[in-house]
Design an enzyme around this catalytic site. Structure first.
Site, PDB file in Angstrom:
ATOM      1  N   GLY A 153       0.855  -1.271  -0.043  1.00 62.38           N
ATOM      2  CA  GLY A 153       0.054   0.203   0.099  1.00 62.38           C
ATOM      3  C   GLY A 153       0.932   1.136   0.157  1.00 62.38           C
ATOM      4  O   GLY A 153       2.157   1.424  -0.272  1.00 62.38           O
ATOM      5  N   ASN A 154       0.528   2.450   0.310  1.00 63.87           N
ATOM      6  CA  ASN A 154       0.975   3.557   0.438  1.00 63.87           C
ATOM      7  C   ASN A 154       0.428   4.540   1.487  1.00 63.87           C
ATOM      8  O   ASN A 154      -0.791   4.262   2.080  1.00 63.87           O
ATOM      9  CB  ASN A 154       1.257   4.430  -0.977  1.00 63.87           C
ATOM     10  N   TYR A 155       1.220   5.680   1.689  1.00 60.94           N
ATOM     11  CA  TYR A 155       0.703   6.365   2.755  1.00 60.94           C
ATOM     12  C   TYR A 155      -0.339   7.388   2.525  1.00 60.94           C
ATOM     13  O   TYR A 155      -0.888   8.348   3.254  1.00 60.94           O
ATOM     14  CB  TYR A 155       1.767   7.335   3.319  1.00 60.94           C
TER      15      TYR A 155
END
Ligand code: CTP
Length: 408
Positions: free
Chosen positions: A208-210
Protein backbone atom coordinates in the site's frame (compact mmCIF):
# COMPACT_ATOMS: atom_id res chain seq x y z
CA UNK A 1 -32.20 35.69 -5.64
CA UNK A 2 -32.79 36.22 -1.93
CA UNK A 3 -36.56 35.81 -2.12
CA UNK A 4 -37.67 33.26 0.48
CA UNK A 5 -34.12 32.55 1.65
CA UNK A 6 -33.72 31.91 5.35
CA UNK A 7 -30.76 33.79 6.72
CA UNK A 8 -29.24 33.65 10.19
CA UNK A 9 -27.52 36.95 10.88
CA UNK A 10 -24.90 36.64 13.61
CA UNK A 11 -23.92 39.94 15.24
CA UNK A 12 -20.91 40.34 17.53
CA UNK A 13 -19.46 43.10 19.67
CA UNK A 14 -18.12 45.68 17.27
CA UNK A 15 -18.88 49.31 16.49
CA UNK A 16 -19.86 48.07 13.02
CA UNK A 17 -22.89 46.34 14.60
CA UNK A 18 -24.95 49.37 13.54
CA UNK A 19 -24.39 48.30 9.92
CA UNK A 20 -26.23 45.06 10.72
CA UNK A 21 -29.44 47.11 10.93
CA UNK A 22 -28.99 48.21 7.30
CA UNK A 23 -28.12 44.66 6.32
CA UNK A 24 -31.34 43.30 7.86
CA UNK A 25 -33.35 45.98 6.07
CA UNK A 26 -31.72 45.11 2.75
CA UNK A 27 -32.26 41.37 3.23
CA UNK A 28 -35.91 41.81 4.22
CA UNK A 29 -36.50 44.16 1.28
CA UNK A 30 -35.21 41.46 -1.05
CA UNK A 31 -37.63 38.94 0.42
CA UNK A 32 -35.34 37.05 2.81
CA UNK A 33 -36.40 35.88 6.25
CA UNK A 34 -33.86 36.95 8.86
CA UNK A 35 -33.23 35.47 12.27
CA UNK A 36 -30.76 37.45 14.35
CA UNK A 37 -28.42 35.73 16.81
CA UNK A 38 -26.36 38.17 18.82
CA UNK A 39 -23.51 37.67 21.27
CA UNK A 40 -23.71 39.26 24.74
CA UNK A 41 -21.04 41.78 23.65
CA UNK A 42 -23.04 42.56 20.51
CA UNK A 43 -25.92 43.80 22.66
CA UNK A 44 -23.64 46.50 24.04
CA UNK A 45 -23.46 47.99 20.55
CA UNK A 46 -26.99 47.62 19.19
CA UNK A 47 -30.23 46.89 20.96
CA UNK A 48 -32.26 43.72 20.36
CA UNK A 49 -35.38 45.92 20.07
CA UNK A 50 -34.03 47.61 16.93
CA UNK A 51 -33.03 44.27 15.47
CA UNK A 52 -36.28 42.46 16.22
CA UNK A 53 -38.31 45.37 14.87
CA UNK A 54 -36.36 45.27 11.59
CA UNK A 55 -36.35 41.47 11.23
CA UNK A 56 -39.86 40.88 12.63
CA UNK A 57 -38.44 38.05 14.76
CA UNK A 58 -37.37 37.98 18.40
CA UNK A 59 -33.61 38.22 18.67
CA UNK A 60 -31.82 35.16 20.07
CA UNK A 61 -28.91 35.65 22.40
CA UNK A 62 -29.04 33.22 25.28
CA UNK A 63 -29.44 29.45 25.34
CA UNK A 64 -32.37 29.86 27.73
CA UNK A 65 -34.91 32.60 27.11
CA UNK A 66 -37.05 32.01 30.18
CA UNK A 67 -36.26 30.38 33.46
CA UNK A 68 -38.88 27.70 32.70
CA UNK A 69 -36.65 25.00 31.24
CA UNK A 70 -37.31 26.01 27.60
CA UNK A 71 -34.26 26.68 25.48
CA UNK A 72 -33.30 27.82 22.03
CA UNK A 73 -32.17 24.96 19.84
CA UNK A 74 -29.03 25.94 17.96
CA UNK A 75 -29.38 22.63 16.08
CA UNK A 76 -32.85 23.47 14.71
CA UNK A 77 -31.69 26.96 13.86
CA UNK A 78 -28.57 25.67 12.10
CA UNK A 79 -30.67 23.31 9.99
CA UNK A 80 -33.32 25.94 9.23
CA UNK A 81 -30.95 28.33 7.48
CA UNK A 82 -30.11 28.62 3.78
CA UNK A 83 -27.13 30.73 4.81
CA UNK A 84 -25.50 32.12 7.92
CA UNK A 85 -23.91 35.56 7.81
CA UNK A 86 -21.74 36.81 10.64
CA UNK A 87 -21.51 40.56 10.28
CA UNK A 88 -19.74 42.10 12.02
CA UNK A 89 -17.40 39.28 13.05
CA UNK A 90 -14.88 40.27 15.73
CA UNK A 91 -11.42 38.73 16.12
CA UNK A 92 -12.70 36.95 19.21
CA UNK A 93 -15.68 35.32 17.48
CA UNK A 94 -13.52 34.40 14.47
CA UNK A 95 -11.08 32.72 16.86
CA UNK A 96 -13.87 30.83 18.63
CA UNK A 97 -15.38 29.68 15.35
CA UNK A 98 -12.02 28.49 14.06
CA UNK A 99 -11.38 26.47 17.20
CA UNK A 100 -14.88 25.29 18.08
CA UNK A 101 -15.14 27.21 21.34
CA UNK A 102 -18.90 27.00 21.71
CA UNK A 103 -19.51 29.24 24.71
CA UNK A 104 -22.35 31.30 23.27
CA UNK A 105 -25.45 30.85 21.16
CA UNK A 106 -23.81 32.30 18.05
CA UNK A 107 -20.86 29.91 17.96
CA UNK A 108 -23.00 26.86 18.82
CA UNK A 109 -25.36 27.80 15.99
CA UNK A 110 -22.37 28.17 13.67
CA UNK A 111 -21.12 24.69 14.61
CA UNK A 112 -24.55 23.18 13.93
CA UNK A 113 -25.06 25.04 10.66
CA UNK A 114 -25.01 22.94 7.50
CA UNK A 115 -25.65 25.93 5.22
CA UNK A 116 -22.91 28.09 3.68
CA UNK A 117 -21.39 30.59 6.11
CA UNK A 118 -20.30 34.14 5.23
CA UNK A 119 -18.05 36.05 7.57
CA UNK A 120 -17.55 39.81 7.43
CA UNK A 121 -14.69 40.71 9.80
CA UNK A 122 -14.63 44.09 11.53
CA UNK A 123 -11.75 45.18 13.71
CA UNK A 124 -8.80 47.46 14.13
CA UNK A 125 -6.15 47.23 11.39
CA UNK A 126 -3.47 45.72 13.61
CA UNK A 127 -5.86 43.12 14.98
CA UNK A 128 -6.86 42.20 11.46
CA UNK A 129 -3.25 41.96 10.27
CA UNK A 130 -2.15 39.91 13.29
CA UNK A 131 -1.05 36.37 12.33
CA UNK A 132 -3.53 34.95 14.88
CA UNK A 133 -6.47 36.53 13.06
CA UNK A 134 -5.09 35.71 9.63
CA UNK A 135 -4.50 32.08 10.58
CA UNK A 136 -7.98 31.79 12.04
CA UNK A 137 -9.45 33.19 8.83
CA UNK A 138 -7.43 30.65 6.85
CA UNK A 139 -8.86 27.89 9.04
CA UNK A 140 -12.39 29.14 8.41
CA UNK A 141 -11.71 29.31 4.67
CA UNK A 142 -10.50 25.76 4.92
CA UNK A 143 -13.87 24.81 6.43
CA UNK A 144 -15.43 26.15 3.24
CA UNK A 145 -16.65 29.39 4.84
CA UNK A 146 -16.69 32.54 2.77
CA UNK A 147 -14.73 35.51 4.05
CA UNK A 148 -16.05 38.89 2.96
CA UNK A 149 -12.84 40.84 3.22
CA UNK A 150 -13.00 44.12 5.14
CA UNK A 151 -12.38 47.35 3.30
CA UNK A 152 -9.72 50.00 3.89
CA UNK A 153 -10.57 53.32 5.48
CA UNK A 154 -10.84 55.20 8.72
CA UNK A 155 -11.54 52.89 11.63
CA UNK A 156 -13.25 53.49 14.98
CA UNK A 157 -9.77 54.03 16.45
CA UNK A 158 -9.31 56.86 13.88
CA UNK A 159 -6.44 54.90 12.44
CA UNK A 160 -6.62 54.30 8.73
CA UNK A 161 -6.20 50.80 7.31
CA UNK A 162 -7.85 47.48 6.54
CA UNK A 163 -10.46 46.33 9.03
CA UNK A 164 -13.70 48.19 8.20
CA UNK A 165 -16.57 45.79 7.84
CA UNK A 166 -17.72 45.62 4.24
CA UNK A 167 -20.76 47.78 3.52
CA UNK A 168 -24.19 46.10 3.78
CA UNK A 169 -24.88 46.64 0.06
CA UNK A 170 -21.69 44.76 -0.82
CA UNK A 171 -22.60 41.90 1.53
CA UNK A 172 -26.01 41.69 -0.12
CA UNK A 173 -24.27 41.53 -3.50
CA UNK A 174 -22.06 38.66 -2.31
CA UNK A 175 -25.12 36.74 -1.09
CA UNK A 176 -27.04 37.34 -4.30
CA UNK A 177 -24.03 36.19 -6.32
CA UNK A 178 -23.79 33.07 -4.23
CA UNK A 179 -27.42 32.12 -4.63
CA UNK A 180 -27.34 32.81 -8.36
CA UNK A 181 -24.01 31.32 -9.37
CA UNK A 182 -22.93 29.04 -6.53
CA UNK A 183 -24.16 26.07 -8.49
CA UNK A 184 -21.79 26.22 -11.47
CA UNK A 185 -21.52 22.43 -11.60
CA UNK A 186 -25.23 21.70 -11.53
CA UNK A 187 -26.16 18.73 -13.76
CA UNK A 188 -22.47 17.86 -14.15
CA UNK A 189 -21.41 14.30 -13.40
CA UNK A 190 -17.95 14.02 -11.92
CA UNK A 191 -15.99 10.86 -11.20
CA UNK A 192 -13.23 11.16 -8.61
CA UNK A 193 -10.66 8.58 -7.54
CA UNK A 194 -9.15 8.94 -4.08
CA UNK A 195 -6.98 7.27 -1.47
CA UNK A 196 -4.42 4.50 -1.78
CA UNK A 197 -4.85 1.10 -3.35
CA UNK A 198 -4.01 -2.09 -1.51
CA UNK A 199 -2.44 -4.86 -3.57
CA UNK A 200 -2.83 -8.25 -1.96
CA UNK A 201 0.21 -10.38 -1.25
CA UNK A 202 -1.59 -13.07 0.75
CA UNK A 203 -4.75 -13.17 2.94
CA UNK A 204 -3.16 -10.95 5.61
CA UNK A 205 -0.68 -8.71 3.78
CA UNK A 206 -0.75 -6.08 1.09
CA UNK A 207 1.38 -3.48 -0.68
CA UNK A 208 0.00 0.00 0.00
CA UNK A 209 1.03 3.62 0.39
CA UNK A 210 0.57 6.56 2.75
CA UNK A 211 -2.24 8.33 0.87
CA UNK A 212 -4.94 9.49 3.32
CA UNK A 213 -7.59 10.29 0.73
CA UNK A 214 -8.09 13.77 2.23
CA UNK A 215 -7.45 15.65 -1.02
CA UNK A 216 -9.85 13.48 -3.04
CA UNK A 217 -12.56 13.70 -0.37
CA UNK A 218 -12.16 17.49 -0.18
CA UNK A 219 -12.54 17.64 -3.98
CA UNK A 220 -15.69 15.52 -3.82
CA UNK A 221 -17.23 17.86 -1.21
CA UNK A 222 -16.22 20.95 -3.20
CA UNK A 223 -17.81 19.59 -6.41
CA UNK A 224 -21.00 18.51 -4.64
CA UNK A 225 -21.33 21.88 -2.93
CA UNK A 226 -21.37 23.49 -6.37
CA UNK A 227 -24.19 21.27 -7.53
CA UNK A 228 -22.36 18.34 -9.17
CA UNK A 229 -23.38 14.72 -8.97
CA UNK A 230 -20.22 13.09 -7.65
CA UNK A 231 -19.12 9.48 -7.71
CA UNK A 232 -16.17 8.99 -5.43
CA UNK A 233 -14.24 5.77 -6.05
CA UNK A 234 -12.02 5.39 -3.05
CA UNK A 235 -9.38 3.00 -1.86
CA UNK A 236 -9.23 2.03 1.84
CA UNK A 237 -9.37 5.22 3.95
CA UNK A 238 -10.86 6.16 7.30
CA UNK A 239 -12.82 9.17 6.07
CA UNK A 240 -16.50 9.82 5.61
CA UNK A 241 -18.36 12.00 3.13
CA UNK A 242 -20.73 14.76 4.20
CA UNK A 243 -22.61 15.99 1.16
CA UNK A 244 -25.67 14.00 0.14
CA UNK A 245 -24.79 14.22 -3.57
CA UNK A 246 -21.63 12.17 -3.21
CA UNK A 247 -22.06 8.54 -4.18
CA UNK A 248 -19.20 6.62 -2.64
CA UNK A 249 -17.85 3.38 -4.03
CA UNK A 250 -15.25 1.58 -1.92
CA UNK A 251 -12.63 -0.48 -3.69
CA UNK A 252 -9.39 -2.04 -2.60
CA UNK A 253 -7.04 -2.73 -5.50
CA UNK A 254 -5.97 -0.77 -8.58
CA UNK A 255 -7.74 -3.29 -10.79
CA UNK A 256 -11.04 -2.77 -8.95
CA UNK A 257 -10.60 1.00 -9.13
CA UNK A 258 -9.79 0.74 -12.84
CA UNK A 259 -12.93 -1.35 -13.46
CA UNK A 260 -15.25 1.15 -11.74
CA UNK A 261 -13.59 4.22 -13.26
CA UNK A 262 -13.74 2.87 -16.81
CA UNK A 263 -17.37 1.88 -16.35
CA UNK A 264 -18.42 5.29 -15.02
CA UNK A 265 -16.27 7.73 -17.00
CA UNK A 266 -18.12 7.49 -20.36
CA UNK A 267 -21.27 9.02 -18.73
CA UNK A 268 -19.32 11.69 -16.84
CA UNK A 269 -18.47 15.28 -17.72
CA UNK A 270 -15.20 15.20 -15.84
CA UNK A 271 -12.83 12.82 -14.11
CA UNK A 272 -10.44 13.80 -11.32
CA UNK A 273 -7.73 11.25 -10.65
CA UNK A 274 -6.54 11.89 -7.17
CA UNK A 275 -5.85 8.32 -6.06
CA UNK A 276 -2.34 7.16 -5.29
CA UNK A 277 -2.61 4.03 -7.39
CA UNK A 278 -0.02 1.31 -6.88
CA UNK A 279 1.88 0.92 -10.14
CA UNK A 280 2.52 -2.77 -9.47
CA UNK A 281 0.81 -5.67 -7.74
CA UNK A 282 2.11 -9.11 -6.76
CA UNK A 283 2.06 -11.36 -9.82
CA UNK A 284 0.59 -14.15 -7.74
CA UNK A 285 -1.60 -13.76 -4.65
CA UNK A 286 -0.91 -16.57 -2.20
CA UNK A 287 -4.11 -18.16 -0.98
CA UNK A 288 -2.54 -19.05 2.38
CA UNK A 289 -0.46 -16.87 4.68
CA UNK A 290 3.13 -16.93 3.45
CA UNK A 291 5.34 -18.49 6.09
CA UNK A 292 8.72 -17.20 7.11
CA UNK A 293 11.33 -19.24 5.33
CA UNK A 294 14.74 -20.12 6.66
CA UNK A 295 16.65 -18.11 4.03
CA UNK A 296 17.43 -14.43 4.64
CA UNK A 297 15.79 -12.85 1.60
CA UNK A 298 12.48 -13.18 -0.02
CA UNK A 299 11.58 -12.09 -3.56
CA UNK A 300 8.16 -10.92 -4.56
CA UNK A 301 7.42 -10.81 -8.25
CA UNK A 302 5.37 -7.81 -9.29
CA UNK A 303 3.34 -7.13 -12.39
CA UNK A 304 2.15 -3.78 -13.73
CA UNK A 305 -1.28 -2.42 -12.82
CA UNK A 306 -3.41 -0.66 -15.42
CA UNK A 307 -2.86 3.10 -15.62
CA UNK A 308 -6.36 4.37 -14.83
CA UNK A 309 -5.66 7.98 -15.84
CA UNK A 310 -4.06 7.00 -19.16
CA UNK A 311 -6.89 4.57 -19.96
CA UNK A 312 -9.50 7.25 -19.27
CA UNK A 313 -7.44 9.72 -21.31
CA UNK A 314 -7.50 7.28 -24.22
CA UNK A 315 -11.32 7.12 -24.28
CA UNK A 316 -11.89 10.79 -23.38
CA UNK A 317 -14.43 12.55 -25.60
CA UNK A 318 -13.80 16.15 -26.70
CA UNK A 319 -16.29 17.67 -24.22
CA UNK A 320 -14.92 15.73 -21.23
CA UNK A 321 -12.34 17.13 -18.85
CA UNK A 322 -9.71 14.97 -17.22
CA UNK A 323 -7.64 16.15 -14.27
CA UNK A 324 -4.63 14.35 -12.84
CA UNK A 325 -2.24 14.76 -9.96
CA UNK A 326 1.53 14.50 -9.84
CA UNK A 327 3.43 14.13 -6.60
CA UNK A 328 7.09 14.62 -7.40
CA UNK A 329 10.39 14.81 -5.57
CA UNK A 330 12.60 16.22 -8.34
CA UNK A 331 12.36 17.82 -11.81
CA UNK A 332 8.75 18.48 -10.86
CA UNK A 333 7.64 20.53 -13.85
CA UNK A 334 9.18 18.18 -16.42
CA UNK A 335 7.67 15.06 -14.85
CA UNK A 336 4.25 16.66 -14.39
CA UNK A 337 4.15 17.95 -17.99
CA UNK A 338 5.19 14.54 -19.23
CA UNK A 339 2.29 12.93 -17.30
CA UNK A 340 -0.15 15.55 -18.55
CA UNK A 341 0.71 14.68 -22.16
CA UNK A 342 1.13 10.93 -21.71
CA UNK A 343 -2.27 10.58 -20.01
CA UNK A 344 -4.12 13.08 -22.26
CA UNK A 345 -5.12 15.26 -19.31
CA UNK A 346 -6.61 18.76 -19.52
CA UNK A 347 -4.67 19.92 -16.52
CA UNK A 348 -2.49 18.41 -13.84
CA UNK A 349 -2.15 19.39 -10.20
CA UNK A 350 1.47 19.25 -9.14
CA UNK A 351 2.65 18.96 -5.58
CA UNK A 352 6.25 18.60 -4.64
CA UNK A 353 7.42 16.62 -1.64
CA UNK A 354 10.21 19.20 -1.39
CA UNK A 355 7.61 21.76 -0.24
CA UNK A 356 6.95 21.64 3.48
CA UNK A 357 3.27 20.89 4.18
CA UNK A 358 2.57 19.47 0.70
CA UNK A 359 1.68 15.95 -0.35
CA UNK A 360 -0.17 13.19 1.38
CA UNK A 361 -1.22 12.42 4.93
CA UNK A 362 -1.30 16.05 6.16
CA UNK A 363 -4.16 18.52 6.13
CA UNK A 364 -2.38 21.09 3.95
CA UNK A 365 -1.12 21.17 0.41
CA UNK A 366 0.77 23.50 -1.89
CA UNK A 367 0.02 23.06 -5.53
CA UNK A 368 0.67 24.35 -9.02
CA UNK A 369 -1.75 23.79 -11.86
CA UNK A 370 -0.29 23.09 -15.29
CA UNK A 371 -2.66 23.13 -18.25
CA UNK A 372 -2.42 21.55 -21.68
CA UNK A 373 -1.07 24.81 -23.14
CA UNK A 374 1.82 24.78 -20.70
CA UNK A 375 0.48 27.58 -18.48
CA UNK A 376 1.59 27.20 -14.87
CA UNK A 377 -0.35 28.71 -11.97
CA UNK A 378 1.15 28.54 -8.49
CA UNK A 379 -0.84 28.63 -5.26
CA UNK A 380 0.20 29.22 -1.65
CA UNK A 381 0.21 26.61 1.12
CA UNK A 382 -3.39 26.09 2.26
CA UNK A 383 -5.65 23.56 3.90
CA UNK A 384 -6.66 20.79 1.50
CA UNK A 385 -10.27 21.98 1.62
CA UNK A 386 -9.18 25.42 0.35
CA UNK A 387 -6.88 23.83 -2.25
CA UNK A 388 -9.89 21.82 -3.47
CA UNK A 389 -11.82 25.06 -4.07
CA UNK A 390 -8.96 26.43 -6.22
CA UNK A 391 -8.82 23.23 -8.25
CA UNK A 392 -12.58 23.22 -8.76
CA UNK A 393 -12.50 26.91 -9.81
CA UNK A 394 -10.07 25.82 -12.53
CA UNK A 395 -12.25 22.85 -13.46
CA UNK A 396 -15.33 25.08 -13.80
CA UNK A 397 -13.50 27.35 -16.25
CA UNK A 398 -12.08 24.40 -18.22
CA UNK A 399 -15.52 22.78 -18.50
CA UNK A 400 -17.04 26.09 -19.59
CA UNK A 401 -14.38 26.64 -22.28
CA UNK A 402 -14.88 23.13 -23.59
CA UNK A 403 -18.66 23.40 -23.67
CA UNK A 404 -18.30 26.49 -25.88
CA UNK A 405 -16.16 24.47 -28.28
CA UNK A 406 -17.78 21.04 -28.08
CA UNK A 407 -21.34 19.94 -27.49
CA UNK A 408 -21.81 17.13 -24.93
N1 CTP B 1 -2.72 7.17 -11.97
C1 CTP B 1 -3.72 6.31 -12.28
N2 CTP B 1 -3.45 4.96 -12.38
C2 CTP B 1 -2.22 4.50 -12.16
C3 CTP B 1 -1.18 5.37 -11.82
C4 CTP B 1 -1.47 6.72 -11.72
O1 CTP B 1 -4.86 6.74 -12.47
N3 CTP B 1 -1.99 3.19 -12.26
C5 CTP B 1 -3.01 8.62 -11.91
C6 CTP B 1 -2.91 9.23 -10.53
O2 CTP B 1 -4.15 9.18 -9.86
C7 CTP B 1 -2.48 10.64 -10.87
C8 CTP B 1 -1.65 10.49 -12.12
O3 CTP B 1 -2.06 9.28 -12.70
O4 CTP B 1 -3.56 11.47 -11.19
C9 CTP B 1 -0.17 10.48 -11.89
O5 CTP B 1 0.14 9.48 -10.94
P1 CTP B 1 1.65 9.05 -10.68
O6 CTP B 1 1.69 7.88 -9.77
O7 CTP B 1 2.43 10.27 -10.32
O8 CTP B 1 2.03 8.64 -12.17
P2 CTP B 1 2.76 7.44 -12.78
O9 CTP B 1 2.34 7.42 -14.21
O10 CTP B 1 2.55 6.20 -11.99
O11 CTP B 1 4.26 7.92 -12.71
P3 CTP B 1 5.44 7.57 -11.69
O12 CTP B 1 6.45 6.92 -12.53
O13 CTP B 1 5.91 8.90 -11.19
O14 CTP B 1 4.88 6.69 -10.61
Amino acid sequence: MLQGKKIILGITGSIAAYKAAYLIRGLVKKGAEVQVVITPAGKEFITPITLSALSSHPVISEFFSNRDGSWHSHVDLGLWADAMVIAPATASTIGKMAHGIADNMLVTTYLSCKAPVFIAPAMDLDMFAHPATQQNLEILKGFGNYIIEPGEGELASHLVGKGRMEEPDKILEVLEDFFSSGQELQKKKIVITAGPTYEKIDPVRFIGNYSSGKMGFALAEACAKRGADVTLITGPVSLSTIHPHIHRIDVESAEEMYGMAMQLFPQADAGILCAAVADYRPAVVADKKIKRESNENMTLELTANPDIAASMGAIKKPHQVLVGFALETNDELTHATDKLNRKNLDFIVLNSLREEGAGFRGDTNKISIIDANGNVKEFSLQLKTAVAEDIIDHLVVTLKNKSVLFEA
